[in-house]
Write a protein that holds these residues in place. Structure first.
Motif, PDB file in Angstrom:
ATOM      1  N   ARG A 120      44.557  40.007  10.820  1.00  0.00           N
ATOM      2  CA  ARG A 120      45.036  41.385  11.016  1.00  0.00           C
ATOM      3  C   ARG A 120      44.087  42.157  11.935  1.00  0.00           C
ATOM      4  O   ARG A 120      44.525  42.867  12.844  1.00  0.00           O
ATOM      5  N   ILE A 121      42.786  42.007  11.696  1.00  0.00           N
ATOM      6  CA  ILE A 121      41.799  42.732  12.500  1.00  0.00           C
ATOM      7  C   ILE A 121      41.799  42.235  13.941  1.00  0.00           C
ATOM      8  O   ILE A 121      41.829  43.029  14.898  1.00  0.00           O
ATOM      9  N   VAL A 122      41.771  40.936  14.117  1.00  0.00           N
ATOM     10  CA  VAL A 122      41.684  40.359  15.461  1.00  0.00           C
ATOM     11  C   VAL A 122      42.956  40.631  16.257  1.00  0.00           C
ATOM     12  O   VAL A 122      42.910  40.967  17.432  1.00  0.00           O
ATOM     13  N   GLN A 123      44.110  40.506  15.616  1.00  0.00           N
ATOM     14  CA  GLN A 123      45.367  40.749  16.320  1.00  0.00           C
ATOM     15  C   GLN A 123      45.495  42.199  16.765  1.00  0.00           C
ATOM     16  O   GLN A 123      46.195  42.499  17.731  1.00  0.00           O
ATOM     17  N   GLY A 124      44.802  43.096  16.047  1.00  0.00           N
ATOM     18  CA  GLY A 124      44.849  44.489  16.436  1.00  0.00           C
ATOM     19  C   GLY A 124      43.774  44.866  17.434  1.00  0.00           C
ATOM     20  O   GLY A 124      43.610  46.033  17.775  1.00  0.00           O
ATOM     21  N   THR A 125      43.032  43.856  17.921  1.00  0.00           N
ATOM     22  CA  THR A 125      41.943  44.099  18.856  1.00  0.00           C
ATOM     23  C   THR A 125      42.362  43.713  20.269  1.00  0.00           C
ATOM     24  O   THR A 125      42.540  42.530  20.556  1.00  0.00           O
ATOM     25  N   PRO A 126      42.538  44.657  21.160  1.00  0.00           N
ATOM     26  CA  PRO A 126      42.928  44.323  22.525  1.00  0.00           C
ATOM     27  C   PRO A 126      41.911  43.393  23.194  1.00  0.00           C
ATOM     28  O   PRO A 126      40.700  43.571  23.059  1.00  0.00           O
TER      29      PRO A 126
END
Length: 387
Positions: free
Chosen positions: A379-385
């Motif tokens: 979740r965190i990584v996917q939300g990181t451009p």
């Protein structure tokens, strides 16, 4: 202009005491004379009853809105009605007419509901009338007040089958712009109190409209974890089913802490801080410490599991807290409230203590729940451009 017109000396100073000072400058004690100040007057009375529960002297608090007034009932050990110390006034009268010597909260079991812990005397002074009923040792004692002044000493008014204290008051319409409390505003605050104090049972009843009574009752055995579940209800789906929760005591910050958190698919960060049950809407050292600890725990887990290329920088607090719902509730012996409205916690020792504890407990949870931890990191990584 003549010299006499510019003169200023002791004869020009008016000294006000007790209820006179409160009624002259009500905003200094409840913030304003609007509905917000009216609710603060209510919170001063409710706060005393809640503190009886916090100290294990009572189990429940019942608040009723009546036409133009409010009644607050607790089942505590009641208030002495005999003369106190070297005064001719009863302990009840001192409680209702004298400001405390200090403005500081009195320990970690004190729920700070008003602008400061000033107590019943403020509400009494700002009420057109107030009735105090004490059920003590089989006798029901009653004392009436008008504009903060006792009408007569406490009077025995018959037998009492139970124990406790009832404070019924009618806010003064000559002071407040409105004397009609908002049911929803009070209900929201009392719900939060129940989430933050597991031992508390508190009810709110609206009896102002015959034939249309409404009542709510709040109790929260799971505390901050229940709070997170409640806040998550209208948001996106949770990323992981478990609500992470832990508590600890740290003598370095002279207090205890309770933290609960969960990541959701929402993009909003909702980290809510509280100190001695008071919302700290401007944040403070406890919220900063939480963000430090959560950031350190997640990045340590990512590095240990080699979940990102080593050339990538660590995840930032903003990235890690996106979609995070968290409650950070501290109960301190000596909380320092800062900011224009006192809605920021300033204790410097709190930040490293909270950071250390959150890093430890969240890190242990990530290690022991690998499947849920993987969902969190995704979740965190996917939300990181550009990740």
């Amino acid at each position: 202009m003549s010299e006499s017109a510019n003169s200023y000396n002791a004869s020009d100073i008016t000294v006000l005491y007790g209820h006179e000072a409160i009624r002259k400058r009500p905003g200094m004690y409840v913030g304003s004379t609007t509905e917000r100040g009216l609710h603060q007057a209510v919170f001063e009375v409710v706060g005393r009853a809640v503190n009886e529960v916090q100290a294990d002297r009572a189990t429940s608090v019942d608040v009723t809105l009546t036409p133009g007034g409010v009644s607050v009932v607790d089942d505590g050990p009641d208030v002495p009605v005999k003369a106190a110390g070297d005064t001719d006034a009863s302990s009840l009268e001192l409680l209702l007419t004298r400001l405390p010597a200090g403005w500081e909260p009195l320990g970690r079991n004190t729920a700070v509901m008003g602008l400061a812990v000033l107590g019943l005397c403020v509400t009494n002074a700002l009420s057109s009338r107030l009735t105090a009923e004490v059920r003590r040792e089989g006798t029901r004692w009653v004392q009436q007040y008008a504009h903060g002044v006792p009408v007569a000493p406490p009077t025995a008014a018959g037998p009492a089958a139970d124990r406790g204290t009832t404070i019924a008051f009618w806010p003064d319409p000559d002071i407040f712009e409105t004397v009609e409390c908002s049911f929803s505003v009070l209900a929201d605050r009392f719900r939060d109190l129940a989430f933050l104090n597991r031992c508390l049972t508190i009810s709110l009843t609206d009896a102002r409209h015959p034939g249309e009574p409404r009542s709510v009752r709040f109790r929260s055995p799971a505390g901050a974890q229940d709070f997170v579940a409640f806040l998550d209800t209208p948001t996106g789906s949770p990323v992981h089913p478990d609500i992470i929760g832990f508590e600890w005591e740290d003598p370095r910050m002279e207090g205890t802490a309770e933290v609960a958190l969960r990541w959701c698919t929402s993009c909003e960060e909702r980290v809510h801080g509280f100190a001695n049950s008071r919302p700290t809407r401007e944040g403070g050292t406890h919220v900063l410490g939480f963000r430090d600890g959560a950031t350190n725990a997640v990045n340590a887990y990512v590095r240990k599991r080699r979940l990102r290329p080593t050339a990538h920088p660590d995840l930032s607090p903003e990235q890690i807290c996106e979609g995070l719902t968290a409650i950070v509730s501290l109960k301190l012996d000596h909380p320092w409230f800062e900011g224009a409205t006192g809605s920021m916690l300033g204790n410097p020792t709190v930040r490293p203590c909270v950071a250390e504890a959150v890093q430890k407990h969240l890190g242990n949870w990530l290690d022991s729940h690998p499947e849920q931890a993987a969902a969190v990191i995704d979740r965190i990584v996917q939300g990181t451009p550009g990740s």
